[in-house]
Motif scaffolding. Structure first.
Motif, short mmCIF file in Angstrom:
data_model
loop_
_atom_site.label_atom_id
_atom_site.label_comp_id
_atom_site.label_asym_id
_atom_site.label_seq_id
_atom_site.Cartn_x
_atom_site.Cartn_y
_atom_site.Cartn_z
N ASP A 51 31.57 50.79 39.88
CA ASP A 51 30.57 50.02 40.61
C ASP A 51 31.17 49.52 41.92
O ASP A 51 32.04 48.65 41.93
CB ASP A 51 30.11 48.85 39.73
CG ASP A 51 29.02 48.01 40.37
OD1 ASP A 51 28.92 47.96 41.63
OD2 ASP A 51 28.27 47.38 39.61
N ARG A 52 30.69 50.04 43.04
CA ARG A 52 31.26 49.68 44.34
C ARG A 52 30.97 48.22 44.72
O ARG A 52 31.75 47.61 45.44
CB ARG A 52 30.81 50.64 45.42
CG ARG A 52 31.47 52.00 45.21
CD ARG A 52 31.21 52.93 46.35
NE ARG A 52 31.79 54.22 46.05
CZ ARG A 52 32.92 54.66 46.58
NH1 ARG A 52 33.59 53.92 47.43
NH2 ARG A 52 33.39 55.85 46.26
N ASP A 53 29.88 47.66 44.24
CA ASP A 53 29.62 46.23 44.50
C ASP A 53 30.63 45.38 43.74
O ASP A 53 31.14 44.39 44.27
CB ASP A 53 28.19 45.85 44.08
CG ASP A 53 27.14 46.44 45.02
OD1 ASP A 53 27.47 46.72 46.19
OD2 ASP A 53 25.99 46.63 44.56
N ALA A 54 30.91 45.79 42.50
CA ALA A 54 31.93 45.07 41.72
C ALA A 54 33.30 45.24 42.37
O ALA A 54 34.09 44.29 42.42
CB ALA A 54 31.96 45.58 40.28
N LEU A 55 33.58 46.44 42.89
CA LEU A 55 34.84 46.66 43.59
C LEU A 55 34.95 45.75 44.80
O LEU A 55 36.01 45.17 45.05
CB LEU A 55 35.00 48.13 44.01
CG LEU A 55 36.26 48.47 44.79
CD1 LEU A 55 37.53 48.12 44.00
CD2 LEU A 55 36.26 49.95 45.17
N ALA A 56 33.87 45.58 45.54
CA ALA A 56 33.89 44.69 46.71
C ALA A 56 34.23 43.26 46.26
O ALA A 56 35.00 42.56 46.94
CB ALA A 56 32.56 44.72 47.44
N ALA A 57 33.70 42.84 45.13
CA ALA A 57 34.00 41.49 44.62
C ALA A 57 35.46 41.39 44.20
O ALA A 57 36.12 40.36 44.46
CB ALA A 57 33.09 41.17 43.44
N VAL A 58 35.99 42.44 43.59
CA VAL A 58 37.40 42.47 43.18
C VAL A 58 38.30 42.41 44.42
O VAL A 58 39.28 41.66 44.46
CB VAL A 58 37.70 43.73 42.34
CG1 VAL A 58 39.20 43.95 42.17
CG2 VAL A 58 37.02 43.63 40.98
N VAL A 59 37.96 43.20 45.42
CA VAL A 59 38.74 43.23 46.66
C VAL A 59 38.69 41.86 47.34
O VAL A 59 39.72 41.34 47.79
CB VAL A 59 38.25 44.35 47.61
CG1 VAL A 59 38.88 44.23 48.98
CG2 VAL A 59 38.55 45.72 47.00
N GLN A 60 37.52 41.27 47.39
CA GLN A 60 37.38 39.95 48.02
C GLN A 60 38.21 38.91 47.27
O GLN A 60 38.89 38.08 47.88
CB GLN A 60 35.92 39.52 48.08
CG GLN A 60 35.71 38.23 48.85
CD GLN A 60 36.07 38.38 50.32
OE1 GLN A 60 35.49 39.20 51.03
NE2 GLN A 60 37.02 37.60 50.80
N ALA A 61 38.20 38.97 45.94
CA ALA A 61 38.99 38.03 45.14
C ALA A 61 40.48 38.22 45.43
O ALA A 61 41.22 37.24 45.60
CB ALA A 61 38.71 38.22 43.66
N ALA A 62 40.93 39.46 45.52
CA ALA A 62 42.34 39.73 45.82
C ALA A 62 42.69 39.21 47.21
O ALA A 62 43.75 38.61 47.41
CB ALA A 62 42.64 41.23 45.72
N MET A 63 41.79 39.41 48.17
CA MET A 63 42.04 38.91 49.53
C MET A 63 42.11 37.39 49.55
O MET A 63 42.87 36.81 50.32
CB MET A 63 40.95 39.39 50.49
CG MET A 63 41.10 40.83 50.88
SD MET A 63 39.88 41.32 52.10
CE MET A 63 40.32 40.28 53.48
N ASN A 64 41.34 36.74 48.71
CA ASN A 64 41.36 35.28 48.65
C ASN A 64 42.63 34.76 47.98
O ASN A 64 43.14 33.71 48.35
CB ASN A 64 40.13 34.75 47.90
CG ASN A 64 38.84 34.98 48.65
OD1 ASN A 64 38.83 35.23 49.85
ND2 ASN A 64 37.74 34.94 47.94
N GLU A 65 43.12 35.48 46.98
CA GLU A 65 44.25 35.02 46.19
C GLU A 65 45.61 35.40 46.76
O GLU A 65 46.55 34.60 46.70
CB GLU A 65 44.16 35.58 44.76
CG GLU A 65 42.99 35.05 43.98
CD GLU A 65 42.80 35.77 42.65
OE1 GLU A 65 43.67 36.58 42.26
OE2 GLU A 65 41.79 35.51 41.99
#
Length: 170
Positions: free
Chosen positions: A70-84
């Motif tokens: 799921d590319r939307d879920a991937l975007a959320a995962v990427v955003q979380a990694a960028m935040n952390e």
């Protein structure tokens, strides 16, 4: 603190509270003026089978699999990694500065958790190595790995930001 870090061999210093833009600017400045050699020839600009730009520090296939395709879920995962990730890197640097091997180990372990979805990447390997060195109370060896980690983190943060930008437009 800044002067002590720079005298100790750090390329740059960002004080808490860490703001993403400030951290990314510091990483970019450090990357441009780094005393540590980088191999920019290792970046391949073609795309992976996922259609995403190939980056040595990221395994997009593993990340997409982690997100169940799921590319939307991937975007959320990427955003979380960028935040952390910036905070995790700062935690490692500050713990090294304090000579706190336990905090280094904990921060490296937390960083691994933040990037685990991208597979066994160089960044994940460096975080693992830093964690193990801290467990062995080898703080002097950690410092050299932190410089490498900063370079790797810069590359993956660039790729993650690019992904967020392109996924926002689709």
């Amino acid at each position: 603190d800044r002067e002590k870090c720079l005298e100790g061999g750090m390329d740059e210093y960002v004080a808490k509270p860490v703001h993403a833009q400030q951290l990314f600017a510091a990483i970019e400045d450090a990357r441009k003026t780094s005393r540590h050699p980088t191999d920019d020839s290792r970046e391949v600009t073609d795309q992976t089978e996922t259609g995403l730009r190939r980056v040595p520090g990221l395994d997009w296939s593993a990340a997409l699999q982690y997100a169940a395709g799921d590319r939307d879920a991937l975007a959320a995962v990427v955003q979380a990694a960028m935040n952390e990730c910036p905070g995790r890197l700062t935690d490692i640097c500050e713990a090294v500065e304090r000579g706190d091997v336990d905090a280094v180990r904990q921060a490296a372990h937390a960083l691994k958790g933040s990037i685990r979805c991208f597979g066994e990447t160089p960044t994940f390997g460096l975080a693992t190595e830093i964690e193990q060195l801290a467990e062995a109370n080898r703080l002097d060896d950690v410092s050299a790995r932190v410089a490498q980690l900063e370079v790797e983190m810069c590359a993956i943060c660039d790729a993650m930001a690019e992904y967020i930008e392109t996924s926002a437009g689709s």
